[in-house]
Enzyme design. Sequence first.
Site, mmCIF file in Angstrom:
data_model
loop_
_atom_site.group_PDB
_atom_site.id
_atom_site.type_symbol
_atom_site.label_atom_id
_atom_site.label_comp_id
_atom_site.label_asym_id
_atom_site.label_seq_id
_atom_site.Cartn_x
_atom_site.Cartn_y
_atom_site.Cartn_z
ATOM 1 C CG HIS A 27 -1.544 -8.421 0.643
ATOM 2 N ND1 HIS A 27 -1.064 -7.141 0.602
ATOM 3 C CD2 HIS A 27 -2.874 -8.302 0.426
ATOM 4 C CE1 HIS A 27 -2.057 -6.296 0.372
ATOM 5 N NE2 HIS A 27 -3.166 -6.994 0.260
ATOM 6 C CE1 TYR B 67 -3.172 -2.901 0.495
ATOM 7 C CE2 TYR B 67 -3.670 -2.079 2.676
ATOM 8 C CZ TYR B 67 -3.891 -2.981 1.666
ATOM 9 O OH TYR B 67 -4.840 -3.954 1.831
HETATM 10 N N1 LIG Z 1 -6.337 -7.870 1.906
HETATM 11 C C1 LIG Z 1 -6.606 -7.345 0.733
HETATM 12 O O1 LIG Z 1 -6.315 -7.936 -0.328
HETATM 13 C C2 LIG Z 1 -7.303 -6.005 0.671
HETATM 14 C C3 LIG Z 1 -7.879 -5.576 -0.526
HETATM 15 C C4 LIG Z 1 -8.529 -4.334 -0.527
HETATM 16 C C5 LIG Z 1 -8.580 -3.562 0.632
HETATM 17 N N2 LIG Z 1 -7.984 -3.995 1.771
HETATM 18 C C6 LIG Z 1 -8.012 -3.185 3.023
HETATM 19 O O2 LIG Z 1 -9.366 -2.854 3.287
HETATM 20 C C7 LIG Z 1 -9.498 -1.440 3.414
HETATM 21 C C8 LIG Z 1 -10.864 -1.017 2.941
HETATM 22 O O3 LIG Z 1 -11.122 -1.451 1.610
HETATM 23 P P1 LIG Z 1 -11.297 -0.442 0.397
HETATM 24 O O4 LIG Z 1 -10.535 0.793 0.688
HETATM 25 O O5 LIG Z 1 -10.959 -1.155 -0.844
HETATM 26 O O6 LIG Z 1 -12.863 -0.209 0.342
HETATM 27 P P2 LIG Z 1 -14.003 0.389 1.308
HETATM 28 O O7 LIG Z 1 -13.473 0.742 2.647
HETATM 29 O O8 LIG Z 1 -15.167 -0.535 1.194
HETATM 30 O O9 LIG Z 1 -14.402 1.720 0.544
HETATM 31 C C9 LIG Z 1 -13.611 2.868 0.548
HETATM 32 C C10 LIG Z 1 -14.258 3.856 -0.418
HETATM 33 O O10 LIG Z 1 -15.570 4.198 0.024
HETATM 34 C C11 LIG Z 1 -15.695 5.601 0.183
HETATM 35 N N3 LIG Z 1 -16.367 5.810 1.481
HETATM 36 C C12 LIG Z 1 -15.832 5.686 2.727
HETATM 37 N N4 LIG Z 1 -16.769 5.914 3.668
HETATM 38 C C13 LIG Z 1 -17.910 6.199 3.017
HETATM 39 C C14 LIG Z 1 -19.229 6.522 3.441
HETATM 40 N N5 LIG Z 1 -19.522 6.585 4.740
HETATM 41 N N6 LIG Z 1 -20.161 6.758 2.485
HETATM 42 C C15 LIG Z 1 -19.867 6.669 1.168
HETATM 43 N N7 LIG Z 1 -18.627 6.373 0.694
HETATM 44 C C16 LIG Z 1 -17.671 6.133 1.615
HETATM 45 C C17 LIG Z 1 -14.285 6.151 0.183
HETATM 46 O O11 LIG Z 1 -14.230 7.376 -0.510
HETATM 47 P P3 LIG Z 1 -13.734 8.744 0.235
HETATM 48 O O12 LIG Z 1 -12.290 8.539 0.596
HETATM 49 O O13 LIG Z 1 -13.945 9.774 -0.838
HETATM 50 O O14 LIG Z 1 -14.617 8.915 1.435
HETATM 51 C C18 LIG Z 1 -13.507 5.110 -0.612
HETATM 52 O O15 LIG Z 1 -13.552 5.409 -1.987
HETATM 53 C C19 LIG Z 1 -8.333 -0.887 2.594
HETATM 54 O O16 LIG Z 1 -8.043 0.450 2.925
HETATM 55 C C20 LIG Z 1 -7.257 -1.869 2.965
HETATM 56 O O17 LIG Z 1 -6.703 -1.523 4.236
HETATM 57 C C21 LIG Z 1 -7.371 -5.218 1.816
#
Ligand SMILES: NC(=O)c1ccc[n+]([C@@H]2O[C@H](COP(=O)([O-])OP(=O)(O)OC[C@H]3O[C@@H](n4cnc5c(N)ncnc54)[C@H](OP(=O)(O)O)[C@@H]3O)[C@@H](O)[C@H]2O)c1
Length: 270
Positions: free
Chosen positions: A101, A43
């Site tokens: 990962h 990341y």
């Molecule tokens: N292990 C893996 O392979 C893997 C893969 C993917 C992710 N991850 C981890 O999981 C975390 C979360 O996943 P993710 O970032 O992919 O997706 P997520 O948390 O489901 O979604 C984040 C997105 O949603 C928006 N958002 C956040 N809060 C919101 C709300 N209350 N209302 C509407 N939109 C909202 C954010 O935009 P804004 O910033 O504009 O608010 C951002 O674009 C990552 O940061 C990472 O740490 C792990």
Amino acid sequence: MKLHDVMPLLGFGTYGRWNEEGVEAILAALEIGYRHLDTAQTYDTESQVGTALQRSGLARSDVFLTTKISTENYGAGKLIPSLETSLGKLDVEQVDLTLLHWPSPNGAQPLGEYLEPLLEAQDRGLTRFIGVSNFTIALLEEARSIAGEGRISNNQIELNPFIQNKKLAQYCVEHDILVTCYQPIAHGHLGEDAVLVEMAKRYSVSPEQLALAFELAKGYAAIPTSGKVERIRSNFAAQQLILAPEDIALIETRDRNLRAIAPDWGPDWD
Ligand SMILES: NC(=O)c1ccc[n+]([C@@H]2O[C@H](COP(=O)([O-])OP(=O)(O)OC[C@H]3O[C@@H](n4cnc5c(N)ncnc54)[C@H](OP(=O)(O)O)[C@@H]3O)[C@@H](O)[C@H]2O)c1
């Protein structure tokens, strides 16, 4: 000590939290009350996490830190030095949880080659707990047989109302492997589902808060992220929301197996 007893179930994801803006968002999360931060070698946010933790003035023991080993660092002689580099960027002596990962791309490396050094890292005290991410039931079976009972304590997988991964999550629950939901708010797309929107209105919450409350009610951890303070705050407030059993059952019907993250080199999903 079990992971379930020490990991705060609502954490802050850090993918995309880059540069000074990223540090400020992570710091805001800590100020709002998050005590679990999720990062990964790929990341490029480990140093932002370290800086935010430092600036927060919180004690190291107050914040649960997870990082993940990149598949590029799999293998003896590579995994432990890469984790030591991560500790340097985070500016800590030990992380709380280290995950593999992904399974080795296309299964090119045997699991033992990269799980054994992770076990050694835990034995050496570089990480309190170990686990995996994006592992299927077959891979978890293999990991458990290599590692021995009770050592694989977490599987971080894509899970939200649109992809509930029921079979895999059930397997994890049965084997005492804590499920962490990534993309727990479906990247902000939950408002496209009329049933969720109607239910959210009924509770006077957002569809994202509904999803997070649902995941916590199932006993899973969830790690939403946002760059916006108001959203960081409202996502955190989802912990206060208690859903009626019939609404949990209704959210269970919204599963569409809508997987967003599926690289062609990934495993054959359950
Ligand atoms: N292990 C893996 O392979 C893997 C893969 C993917 C992710 N991850 C981890 O999981 C975390 C979360 O996943 P993710 O970032 O992919 O997706 P997520 O948390 O489901 O979604 C984040 C997105 O949603 C928006 N958002 C956040 N809060 C919101 C709300 N209350 N209302 C509407 N939109 C909202 C954010 O935009 P804004 O910033 O504009 O608010 C951002 O674009 C990552 O940061 C990472 O740490 C792990």
